[in-house]
Write an enzyme that holds these catalytic residues in place. Structure first.
Site, PDB file in Angstrom:
ATOM      1  N   HIS A 149       0.830  -1.213   0.000  1.00 15.10           N
ATOM      2  CA  HIS A 149       0.000   0.000   0.000  1.00 15.10           C
ATOM      3  C   HIS A 149       0.862   1.260   0.000  1.00 15.10           C
ATOM      4  CE1 HIS A 149      -3.228  -2.762   1.214  1.00 15.10           C
ATOM      5  NE2 HIS A 149      -4.062  -1.807   0.824  1.00 15.10           N
ATOM      6  N   LYS A 153      -1.054   4.902   4.447  1.00 14.49           N
ATOM      7  CA  LYS A 153      -1.963   3.969   5.124  1.00 14.49           C
ATOM      8  C   LYS A 153      -1.549   3.824   6.583  1.00 14.49           C
ATOM      9  CE  LYS A 153      -4.171  -0.529   4.732  1.00 14.49           C
ATOM     10  NZ  LYS A 153      -5.488   0.059   5.022  1.00 14.49           N
TER      11      LYS A 153
HETATM   12  P1  NAD Z   1      -7.069  10.015   4.395  1.00 15.07           P
HETATM   13  O1  NAD Z   1      -6.144  10.239   5.557  1.00 15.07           O
HETATM   14  O2  NAD Z   1      -6.714  10.569   3.066  1.00 15.07           O
HETATM   15  O3  NAD Z   1      -8.526  10.573   4.795  1.00 15.07           O
HETATM   16  C1  NAD Z   1      -9.114  10.482   6.077  1.00 15.07           C
HETATM   17  C2  NAD Z   1      -9.876  11.780   6.315  1.00 15.07           C
HETATM   18  O4  NAD Z   1     -10.629  11.659   7.523  1.00 15.07           O
HETATM   19  C3  NAD Z   1      -8.930  13.002   6.493  1.00 15.07           C
HETATM   20  O5  NAD Z   1      -9.235  14.004   5.524  1.00 15.07           O
HETATM   21  C4  NAD Z   1      -9.226  13.455   7.908  1.00 15.07           C
HETATM   22  O6  NAD Z   1      -9.139  14.880   8.084  1.00 15.07           O
HETATM   23  C5  NAD Z   1     -10.665  12.960   8.078  1.00 15.07           C
HETATM   24  N1  NAD Z   1     -11.110  12.933   9.477  1.00 15.07           N
HETATM   25  C6  NAD Z   1     -10.368  12.807  10.607  1.00 15.07           C
HETATM   26  N2  NAD Z   1     -11.149  12.920  11.690  1.00 15.07           N
HETATM   27  C7  NAD Z   1     -12.414  13.129  11.235  1.00 15.07           C
HETATM   28  C8  NAD Z   1     -13.660  13.345  11.876  1.00 15.07           C
HETATM   29  N3  NAD Z   1     -13.785  13.386  13.217  1.00 15.07           N
HETATM   30  N4  NAD Z   1     -14.768  13.510  11.110  1.00 15.07           N
HETATM   31  C9  NAD Z   1     -14.674  13.492   9.750  1.00 15.07           C
HETATM   32  N5  NAD Z   1     -13.501  13.313   9.082  1.00 15.07           N
HETATM   33  C10 NAD Z   1     -12.390  13.120   9.822  1.00 15.07           C
HETATM   34  O7  NAD Z   1      -7.295   8.443   4.323  1.00 15.07           O
HETATM   35  P2  NAD Z   1      -7.904   7.591   3.104  1.00 15.07           P
HETATM   36  O8  NAD Z   1      -6.807   7.070   2.259  1.00 15.07           O
HETATM   37  O9  NAD Z   1      -9.009   8.348   2.466  1.00 15.07           O
HETATM   38  O10 NAD Z   1      -8.492   6.324   3.893  1.00 15.07           O
HETATM   39  C11 NAD Z   1      -9.500   6.458   4.875  1.00 15.07           C
HETATM   40  C12 NAD Z   1      -9.870   5.068   5.414  1.00 15.07           C
HETATM   41  O11 NAD Z   1     -10.418   4.277   4.357  1.00 15.07           O
HETATM   42  C13 NAD Z   1      -8.681   4.270   5.959  1.00 15.07           C
HETATM   43  O12 NAD Z   1      -9.117   3.525   7.082  1.00 15.07           O
HETATM   44  C14 NAD Z   1      -8.334   3.318   4.817  1.00 15.07           C
HETATM   45  O13 NAD Z   1      -7.676   2.141   5.254  1.00 15.07           O
HETATM   46  C15 NAD Z   1      -9.727   3.031   4.294  1.00 15.07           C
HETATM   47  N6  NAD Z   1      -9.809   2.535   2.915  1.00 15.07           N
HETATM   48  C16 NAD Z   1     -10.795   1.639   2.668  1.00 15.07           C
HETATM   49  C17 NAD Z   1     -11.018   1.184   1.394  1.00 15.07           C
HETATM   50  C18 NAD Z   1     -12.151   0.221   1.148  1.00 15.07           C
HETATM   51  O14 NAD Z   1     -12.352  -0.225  -0.003  1.00 15.07           O
HETATM   52  N7  NAD Z   1     -12.941  -0.108   2.187  1.00 15.07           N
HETATM   53  C19 NAD Z   1     -10.198   1.615   0.334  1.00 15.07           C
HETATM   54  C20 NAD Z   1      -9.195   2.542   0.600  1.00 15.07           C
HETATM   55  C21 NAD Z   1      -9.022   3.021   1.904  1.00 15.07           C
END
Ligand code: NAD
Length: 259
Positions: A149, A153
């Site tokens: 990844h 992550k």
């Molecule tokens: P990222 O860090 O780019 O985004 C996370 C966002 O959450 C940030 O912008 C942050 O400011 C925000 N955040 C923090 N606290 C918050 C709150 N209290 N309320 C609202 N927003 C808040 O991360 P990402 O790459 O977008 O990944 C996010 C999650 O999704 C991770 O857990 C990742 O592992 C997961 N993910 C899942 C899949 C899937 O298919 N299920 C795919 C990719 C990533």
């Protein structure tokens, strides 16, 4: 129309979700939540102005039917409880939610106010990779998983690697214990039962996983590569449309799609 708000709206997955929801004729994007929006940020999504609020409480005046959560495990759990209390369905892609929290979420969702889908991977190719690995596991005695990844992550190993290992491990043919010594701690990765997991984190990667089976004289590799985050969006949109009809807590897109 199903009204949708996106939690983590200014993150990598959140931004992709805003676009996907706004492009679907059956969904109405009403806003997003992300603390990166200091007061309130207005962003342009496909020619439409969308409000991003720093706190979920600011959605109170216009509650959505469904939230999509791509935040952090601790945040996602709080968002799910908030949504259930308000009768809002939750579609959650955030990974690394603890098993104890999943039990608490299941109890709360079973009260029938609203439903929850938690899917550690929304890419259909990844769902099929896990399915094919589960089938192969009945015919092999050894399996190792390499998940790769991007460096942003937060959790390791990935939720998909853990889920794959659990589904494979229960079927593997009986195997002699590995005999090895390691010169560097961690060289053989971590393990779930007999399945070893290796986590790679590098700039340039998105999300990739290879499941390698071994037995006498042969190996079988099953690999999935994500080259763009848009691959997750058809799964997210399906889950948003189905969450109203899937009572309680559903875990995994495979259970939503009946794969
Ligand atoms: P990222 O860090 O780019 O985004 C996370 C966002 O959450 C940030 O912008 C942050 O400011 C925000 N955040 C923090 N606290 C918050 C709150 N209290 N309320 C609202 N927003 C808040 O991360 P990402 O790459 O977008 O990944 C996010 C999650 O999704 C991770 O857990 C990742 O592992 C997961 N993910 C899942 C899949 C899937 O298919 N299920 C795919 C990719 C990533």
């Amino acid at each position: 129309m199903i009204s949708v708000a996106v939690m983590g709206a200014l993150g990598k997955m959140g931004r992709e979700t805003l676009k996907a929801v706004s492009l679907d004729d059956e969904l109405e994007l009403i806003g997003g939540v992300d603390p990166k929006a200091k007061d309130m940020e207005v962003i342009d999504i496909g020619g439409k102005e969308i409000n991003i609020y720093p706190s979920r409480n600011m959605l109170d005046k216009n509650l959505p039917a469904v939230i999509v959560d791509f935040t952090r495990a601790d945040v996602a759990t709080k968002n799910i409880f908030w949504a259930l209390e308000k009768g809002i369905h939750a579609v959650v892609g955030t990974t690394a939610i603890s098993e104890e929290d999943v039990v608490r979420i299941k109890d709360e969702a079973s009260k029938g106010r609203a439903n929850v889908i938690i899917a550690p991977n929304f890419a259909i190719g990844a769902i099929l990779m896990m399915k094919f690995a589960e089938v192969a596991s009945k015919y092999f005695s050894q399996c190792e998983i390499i998940e790769l990844h991007h460096r942003g992550k937060l959790d390791a190993p990935s939720g998909t690697a853990i889920l794959t290992a659990k589904r494979v491990e229960k079927n593997l043919l009986k195997n002699e214990n590995d005999r090895f010594s390691v010169a560097i701690e961690g060289s053989r990765g971590g393990n779930i039962g007999a399945v070893r997991i290796h986590s790679v984190r590098l700039d340039g990667l998105v999300a990739h996983q290879e499941v390698i089976f071994g037995s006498t004289g042969q190996t079988l590799s099953i690999r999935h590569d994500t080259i763009d985050r848009s691959c997750f969006m058809p799964g997210v949109v399906i889950a948003v449309k189905k969450v109203g009809e899937t009572p309680g807590l559903t875990i995994g897109l495979d259970n939503v799609l009946g794969i």
